[in-house]
Design a protein around this motif. Structure first.
Motif, mmCIF file in Angstrom:
data_model
loop_
_atom_site.group_PDB
_atom_site.id
_atom_site.type_symbol
_atom_site.label_atom_id
_atom_site.label_comp_id
_atom_site.label_asym_id
_atom_site.label_seq_id
_atom_site.Cartn_x
_atom_site.Cartn_y
_atom_site.Cartn_z
ATOM 1 N N TYR A 120 0.716 -1.275 0.011
ATOM 2 C CA TYR A 120 -0.049 0.145 -0.009
ATOM 3 C C TYR A 120 0.971 1.175 -0.037
ATOM 4 O O TYR A 120 1.735 1.555 0.972
ATOM 5 C CB TYR A 120 -0.919 -0.044 1.141
ATOM 6 C CG TYR A 120 -1.981 1.012 1.519
ATOM 7 C CD1 TYR A 120 -2.791 1.267 0.338
ATOM 8 C CD2 TYR A 120 -1.894 1.728 2.515
ATOM 9 C CE1 TYR A 120 -3.698 2.301 0.421
ATOM 10 C CE2 TYR A 120 -3.052 2.771 2.717
ATOM 11 C CZ TYR A 120 -3.851 3.142 1.591
ATOM 12 O OH TYR A 120 -4.859 3.915 1.804
ATOM 13 N N ASP A 121 0.814 2.005 -0.958
ATOM 14 C CA ASP A 121 1.600 3.271 -1.132
ATOM 15 C C ASP A 121 0.967 4.560 -0.481
ATOM 16 O O ASP A 121 1.263 5.568 -0.823
ATOM 17 C CB ASP A 121 1.941 3.513 -2.572
ATOM 18 C CG ASP A 121 0.773 3.643 -3.444
ATOM 19 O OD1 ASP A 121 -0.391 4.230 -3.073
ATOM 20 O OD2 ASP A 121 1.057 3.565 -4.760
ATOM 21 N N GLY A 122 -0.295 4.314 0.248
ATOM 22 C CA GLY A 122 -1.007 5.289 0.650
ATOM 23 C C GLY A 122 -2.258 5.804 0.086
ATOM 24 O O GLY A 122 -3.069 6.324 0.437
ATOM 25 N N VAL A 123 -2.342 5.126 -1.303
ATOM 26 C CA VAL A 123 -3.399 5.459 -2.220
ATOM 27 C C VAL A 123 -3.862 4.365 -2.788
ATOM 28 O O VAL A 123 -5.044 3.945 -2.715
ATOM 29 C CB VAL A 123 -2.858 6.475 -3.294
ATOM 30 C CG1 VAL A 123 -4.255 6.892 -4.038
ATOM 31 C CG2 VAL A 123 -2.313 7.814 -2.831
ATOM 32 N N ASN A 124 -2.957 3.413 -3.616
ATOM 33 C CA ASN A 124 -3.304 2.073 -4.139
ATOM 34 C C ASN A 124 -2.606 1.037 -3.474
ATOM 35 O O ASN A 124 -1.673 1.040 -2.693
ATOM 36 C CB ASN A 124 -2.718 2.321 -5.597
ATOM 37 C CG ASN A 124 -3.744 3.351 -6.279
ATOM 38 O OD1 ASN A 124 -4.850 3.570 -6.206
ATOM 39 N ND2 ASN A 124 -2.827 4.368 -6.955
ATOM 40 N N LYS A 125 -3.200 -0.115 -3.834
ATOM 41 C CA LYS A 125 -2.825 -1.335 -3.265
ATOM 42 C C LYS A 125 -2.065 -1.979 -4.391
ATOM 43 O O LYS A 125 -2.444 -1.785 -5.613
ATOM 44 C CB LYS A 125 -3.882 -2.565 -2.930
ATOM 45 C CG LYS A 125 -4.757 -1.890 -1.872
ATOM 46 C CD LYS A 125 -3.989 -1.924 -0.515
ATOM 47 C CE LYS A 125 -4.897 -1.441 0.725
ATOM 48 N NZ LYS A 125 -5.894 -2.036 0.688
ATOM 49 N N HIS A 126 -0.771 -2.756 -4.541
ATOM 50 C CA HIS A 126 -0.076 -3.314 -5.270
ATOM 51 C C HIS A 126 0.174 -4.645 -5.096
ATOM 52 O O HIS A 126 0.530 -4.948 -3.936
ATOM 53 C CB HIS A 126 1.395 -2.449 -5.722
ATOM 54 C CG HIS A 126 1.041 -1.051 -5.721
ATOM 55 N ND1 HIS A 126 0.674 -0.673 -7.173
ATOM 56 C CD2 HIS A 126 1.135 0.091 -5.331
ATOM 57 C CE1 HIS A 126 0.430 0.701 -7.115
ATOM 58 N NE2 HIS A 126 0.660 1.198 -6.005
ATOM 59 N N ARG A 127 0.465 -5.378 -6.251
ATOM 60 C CA ARG A 127 0.755 -7.098 -5.864
ATOM 61 C C ARG A 127 2.253 -7.246 -5.845
ATOM 62 O O ARG A 127 3.109 -6.721 -6.542
ATOM 63 C CB ARG A 127 0.098 -7.798 -7.152
ATOM 64 C CG ARG A 127 -1.433 -7.457 -7.178
ATOM 65 C CD ARG A 127 -2.082 -8.370 -8.072
ATOM 66 N NE ARG A 127 -1.892 -9.904 -7.650
ATOM 67 C CZ ARG A 127 -2.427 -10.542 -6.671
ATOM 68 N NH1 ARG A 127 -3.372 -9.930 -6.124
ATOM 69 N NH2 ARG A 127 -1.834 -11.943 -6.555
ATOM 70 N N THR A 128 2.421 -8.297 -5.065
ATOM 71 C CA THR A 128 3.825 -9.077 -4.940
ATOM 72 C C THR A 128 3.486 -10.452 -5.616
ATOM 73 O O THR A 128 2.792 -11.135 -5.234
ATOM 74 C CB THR A 128 4.215 -9.032 -3.498
ATOM 75 O OG1 THR A 128 4.250 -7.773 -3.159
ATOM 76 C CG2 THR A 128 5.535 -9.810 -3.477
ATOM 77 N N GLU A 129 4.723 -10.690 -6.417
ATOM 78 C CA GLU A 129 4.639 -12.207 -6.940
ATOM 79 C C GLU A 129 5.812 -12.894 -6.574
ATOM 80 O O GLU A 129 6.985 -12.143 -6.827
ATOM 81 C CB GLU A 129 4.523 -11.995 -8.497
ATOM 82 C CG GLU A 129 3.043 -12.387 -8.725
ATOM 83 C CD GLU A 129 3.081 -12.534 -10.275
ATOM 84 O OE1 GLU A 129 3.585 -13.266 -11.165
ATOM 85 O OE2 GLU A 129 2.479 -11.626 -11.162
ATOM 86 N N ILE A 130 5.822 -14.165 -6.229
ATOM 87 C CA ILE A 130 6.912 -14.792 -5.768
ATOM 88 C C ILE A 130 6.992 -16.037 -6.497
ATOM 89 O O ILE A 130 5.925 -16.786 -6.272
ATOM 90 C CB ILE A 130 6.977 -14.977 -4.200
ATOM 91 C CG1 ILE A 130 7.019 -13.854 -3.650
ATOM 92 C CG2 ILE A 130 8.410 -15.974 -3.692
ATOM 93 C CD1 ILE A 130 7.097 -13.453 -2.145
ATOM 94 N N GLY A 131 7.996 -16.610 -7.208
ATOM 95 C CA GLY A 131 7.968 -17.743 -8.098
ATOM 96 C C GLY A 131 8.003 -19.099 -7.164
ATOM 97 O O GLY A 131 8.614 -19.081 -5.911
ATOM 98 N N ASP A 132 8.043 -20.136 -7.607
ATOM 99 C CA ASP A 132 8.338 -21.456 -7.110
ATOM 100 C C ASP A 132 9.629 -21.740 -6.489
ATOM 101 O O ASP A 132 10.867 -21.028 -7.225
ATOM 102 C CB ASP A 132 8.271 -22.824 -8.256
ATOM 103 C CG ASP A 132 6.713 -22.803 -8.893
ATOM 104 O OD1 ASP A 132 5.908 -22.265 -8.228
ATOM 105 O OD2 ASP A 132 6.501 -23.441 -9.859
ATOM 106 N N ASN A 133 9.845 -22.145 -5.512
ATOM 107 C CA ASN A 133 10.997 -22.414 -4.767
ATOM 108 C C ASN A 133 11.951 -21.301 -4.428
ATOM 109 O O ASN A 133 13.252 -21.430 -4.242
ATOM 110 C CB ASN A 133 11.969 -23.229 -5.547
ATOM 111 C CG ASN A 133 11.255 -24.814 -5.668
ATOM 112 O OD1 ASN A 133 11.299 -25.373 -4.826
ATOM 113 N ND2 ASN A 133 10.873 -25.142 -6.958
#
Ligand code: UD1
Ligand code: CA
Length: 454
Positions: free
Chosen positions: A385-398
């Motif tokens: 959260y940057d104070g206005v919008n929510k953003h996504r985190t992606e983490i790959g296998d292993n």
């Protein structure tokens, strides 16, 4: 057969000592009146009419049952007067069932039996024999044991007050009969009220038989007038839920320390420790173990899942073989795939955790997608959260995320990638690479510790 259900709910409920209308007080998480509506709506071709008075607009706004009709009784002149308000809404040839918004636990099969007894020359009355009948209307029978009238406590003679069979208030009759008798009821009695109970004498005088039925349990017809009665009915209801679960193959550490406030569907061979609270719709697979003090809301839990003590789970899907807690918080939109682990002081939200992945300690993971076999170290935070919008985190296998990492979203950590402990990751880490933002360590030889001023 069409059934018009008239639910009386205009009373004030003075003894609740509450700003909330009595019928909106909750039992097992739902308003008292909602219980009556949900149960009676299951009768075939049912139409629900609720007579409101005190707090009418609040009551109207609080209920969600389709096709519900509210009728207002501006002044509470008695139970017959209350039913009279609903008369214009009754269908021509229906059976009318009279129920009460403050008598929540009436059972469907009791209502079915009542409605089934109504014919052109017979009506049905639900009665109960009480050890202490004080306060209730008494059932008067003739020498052939036929019901001839109901006399209210305040109008009864001392001999009549000894009668232990009382009126529950629940009755069923044809709309035609009701139309005929209701307008003929007067208010010449001790309370100056229009008594619905006077309908029995009128029915009797017209040669109509009054068939009496009894509930399975007295609690079915128990009204709520104060908070003590509310608590008693809550406990009765919860014990019934506990028995139902045990019959379905669930072991309860203590049937008296379980609360189901909604629907709980459960497989078999589950173990539920003390103080579990289930809310909304919860589905448990089989071989599930739930530790003490867990709250589970609107969630689906797969087979062989272990939920350890003090976990809070809401709007989550937990697949088979996962381990959650102790002290875990799964917030709405959390999906744990098979064999995932979410440990102590970990909060997740709108996050999918892939097969066998682990977030074992002290982390916040929100708006994220983790592949399979990911290891998230202690103290990892997704800065979503940057104070206005929510953003996504992606983490790959292993992938392996070192402890005390901040993942500043939007960001992606690739498959087999590693993040060094203590990093603040603001740019993507490609597959199989190491991402590291840590400042290099300096060691200073001969360091003198400060000394205390005296
Ligand atoms: C009523 C019965 C009594 C029975 C008892 C069971 C009558 C005259 N007496 O007595 O035989 O043993 O229930 O609990 O019916 N209500 C309205 N509008 C009104 C009056 C009442 O909606 O004008 C509602 C109340 O909110 C309450 C219910 O009807 O939910 C019963 O009314 P109440 O005055 O409590 O009747 P009781 O004296 O308990
Ligand atoms: Ca009452």
């Amino acid at each position: 057969m069409a059934t018009d259900i008239v639910v009386l709910a205009a009373g004030k409920g003075t003894r609740m000592k509450s700003a909330l209308p009595k019928v909106l007080h909750t039992l097992a998480g739902r308003p008292l009146l909602q219980h009556v509506l949900t149960t009676s709506a299951q009768l075939p071709d049912a139409r629900l009419l609720v007579v409101t008075g005190h707090g009418a607009s609040e009551v109207n706004g609080a209920l969600n049952t389709e096709g519900l009709l509210f009728v207002e009784q501006p002044e509470q002149l008695g139970t017959a007067h209350a039913v009279l308000q609903a008369m214009p809404e009754l269908r021509q040839d229906s059976t009318v069932l009279i129920l009460y918004g403050d008598v929540p636990l009436i059972a469907l099969d009791t209502l079915e039996a009542m409605v089934g007894e109504v014919s052109e020359d017979q009506m049905a009355l639900l009665t109960v024999v009480l050890e202490n009948p004080v306060g209730y209307g008494r059932i008067l029978r003739d020498q052939q044991q036929r019901v001839v009238a109901i006399v209210e406590e305040k109008d009864a003679t001392p001999e009549q007050r000894l009668i232990a069979e009382v009126n529950t208030g629940v009755l069923a009759l044809s709309a035609a009969q009701l139309r005929n008798w209701l307008p003929r009821i007067g208010n010449e009695n001790a309370q100056g009220e229009y008594y619905l109970t006077d309908i029995i004498a009128l029915a009797c005088a017209s040669g109509t038989r009054i068939k009496t039925l009894q509930p399975h349990h007295q609690e079915e017809v128990q009204g709520v007038n104060n908070r003590q009665q509310l608590a008693e009915l809550e406990r009765f209801y919860q014990l019934q839920q506990a028995r139902r679960l045990m019959a379905a193959g669930v072991t309860l550490a203590d049937p008296a320390r379980l609360d189901v406030r909604g629907e709980l569907h459960s497989g078999s061979d589950n173990f539920i420790d003390i103080n579990a609270v289930f809310e909304g719709r919860v589905v448990l697979g089989s071989q599930v173990s739930i530790g003490p003090n867990c709250q589970i809301i609107d969630s689906v839990i797969g087979d062989n899942v272990e939920i350890k003590a003090n976990s809070h789970i809401e709007g989550a899907e937990v697949a088979a073989d996962c381990v959650v807690g102790p002290f875990a918080r799964l917030r709405p939109g959390t999906v744990l795939e098979a064999g995932a682990k979410v440990g102590n002081f970990v909060e997740t939200k709108q996050t999918r955790v892939g097969k066998g992945s682990k977030i074992n300690h002290l982390s916040y993971v929100g708006d994220a997608q983790l592949g399979a076999q990911v290891n998230v170290g202690a103290g990892t935070i997704t800065c979503n959260y940057d104070g206005v919008n929510k953003h996504r985190t992606e983490i790959g296998d292993n992938a392996f995320i070192g402890s005390n990492t901040s993942l500043v979203a939007p960001v992606r950590v690739g498959k087999m990638a590693t993040v060094g402990a203590g990093s603040t990751i603001t740019r993507d880490v490609p597959d199989e690479q190491l991402g590291l933002t840590r400042a290099e360590q300096k060691n200073i030889a001969g360091w003198q510790r400060p000394v205390k001023n005296t």
